[in-house]
Design a protein around this motif. Structure first.
Motif, PDB file in Angstrom:
ATOM      1  N   GLU A   1       0.151   7.477   4.926  1.00 28.85           N
ATOM      2  CA  GLU A   1       0.589   5.932   4.644  1.00 28.85           C
ATOM      3  C   GLU A   1       1.180   5.508   4.686  1.00 28.85           C
ATOM      4  O   GLU A   1       1.249   3.983   5.090  1.00 28.85           O
TER       5      GLU A   1
ATOM      6  N   HIS B   1       0.496   1.202   6.583  1.00 34.03           N
ATOM      7  CA  HIS B   1      -0.564   1.187   6.516  1.00 34.03           C
ATOM      8  C   HIS B   1      -0.398  -0.701   5.335  1.00 34.03           C
ATOM      9  O   HIS B   1      -0.963  -1.712   5.831  1.00 34.03           O
TER      10      HIS B   1
ATOM     11  N   GLU C   1       0.886  -1.829  -0.378  1.00 30.59           N
ATOM     12  CA  GLU C   1      -0.351  -0.510  -0.342  1.00 30.59           C
ATOM     13  C   GLU C   1       0.821   1.160   0.007  1.00 30.59           C
ATOM     14  O   GLU C   1       1.668   1.461   0.763  1.00 30.59           O
TER      15      GLU C   1
HETATM   16 FE   LIG Z   1      -4.233   3.868   3.924  1.00 27.64          FE
END
Ligand SMILES: [Fe+2]
Ligand SMILES: [Fe+2]
Length: 334
Positions: free
Chosen positions: A177, A187, A151
């Motif tokens: 993120e 993440h 991700e």
């Molecule tokens: Fe995310």
């Protein structure tokens, strides 16, 4: 805290699914010196632009820029024969998308439409929230592992191609993120924890051999946009659309996981996205997309294309799952 190592090993090369993936994977198992000649004779003529063979071959080509595979010579990453074949596969995929994704319209109208939640939607997150089984939820998570274990990586390629406020704000979203400076909060690591808590294979690309084009194409689309400077507008549009639609989708998955009695570590990944992506949505709308198209109005059509292409590949994925489940079959062997 997870007990798994902080750095996951690269995966083994997958099994081929047809002539293109056979050619690419076969070549990668050798050295560029000996494998290039075989690739030179490989053409994409007649290949299905949305078939398992082409999308596995493309996924494997792109993976050379991420973690690569066990035993693959690093020199393959910039091998001209492999890049030529990858370019031919990308062109087929892009032609397919352009024929199906409508052109025209403004980024503001597109983002307004994306932000409108469909209360009576029919995709997997609605099904899983209201009717799906725990086994279907686990299938869904296994499919999504092809993206979530990397991700934010595909969008990171676009950073050097952006400027000014758009770049600063895009990096701010990516910073979250990537866990805001904390490795355990990335993440991609939260998703590994989720897979472990769900009793699924948490290894990187652990499900690559068991998923098809509907699962791979959405990730290939991100890699394609990220790796080509020409598509920087589409990469930004893709991330914006992802963030705008993520919060409501994630809250449906939180409800699904709770209803089905999944571990809180599974809930945590999607709960994080309900919160964070409500903020990311605003940052992407105003500071990234707003600044980008003000700075360079010629990119607006590409930003819209990136948003709509995401919608298209997600619709294909959703239809694949829903149709297969409607027939009472599994979408993946776990
Ligand atoms: Fe995310
Ligand atoms: Fe986000």
């Amino acid at each position: 805290m997870s007990s798994a190592p902080a750095v996951q090993a690269a995966a083994a090369l997958p099994a081929p699914r047809g002539p293109l993936s056979e050619s690419v994977i076969g070549a990668l198992a050798t050295t560029p010196d000996s494998g290039s000649a075989a690739l030179a004779g490989t053409a994409v003529t007649g290949a299905d632009p949305y078939g398992d063979d082409l999308h596995l071959a493309l996924y494997v080509c792109y993976e050379l820029h991420y973690r690569s595979f066990v035993g693959v010579d690093d020199a393959w990453e910039w091998n001209t024969e492999l890049l030529r074949l990858r370019g031919d596969m990308e062109a087929l995929f892009l032609d397919h998308l352009r024929a199906r994704v409508p052109a025209g319209g403004s980024v503001d109208d597109e983002m307004d439409a994306l932000a409108t939640e469909h209360v009576d939607g029919s995709g997997p997150s609605y099904h899983l929230r209201d009717h799906g089984t725990a086994e279907q939820m686990r299938e869904y998570l296994a499919h999504r592992s092809l993206y979530h274990l990397k991700e934010a990586d595909p969008h990171a390629w676009a950073i050097p191609r952006l400027q000014g406020q758009a770049k600063a704000a895009y990096v701010a979203v990516e910073f979250d993120e990537f866990g805001g400076g904390r490795g355990s909060r990335m993440h991609q690591v939260l998703f590994r924890d989720l897979l472990e808590a769900a009793g699924l294979d948490s290894s990187y690309l652990g499900y690559l051999d068991r998923v098809g084009a509907p699962t791979l194409a959405p990730v290939n689309l991100m890699s394609f946009f990220g790796l080509h400077r020409r598509w920087r507008g589409a990469a930004a549009g893709h991330l914006a659309a992802t963030e705008i639609t993520s919060s409501p989708g994630s809250s449906r998955l939180v409800a699904a996981l709770r209803r089905l009695g999944f571990d809180e570590r599974c809930v945590a990944f999607y709960a994080e996205h309900v919160e964070a992506d409500a903020v990311h949505e605003q940052v992407m709308r105003h500071d990234v997309v707003g600044d980008l198209v003000t700075r360079d109005p010629a990119l607006e059509a590409d930003v819209v294309f990136g948003m709509r292409a995401l919608g298209y590949v997600e619709d294909v994925f959703a239809a694949h799952l829903m149709d297969t489940w409607a027939e009472g079959r599994r979408t993946i062997e776990l």
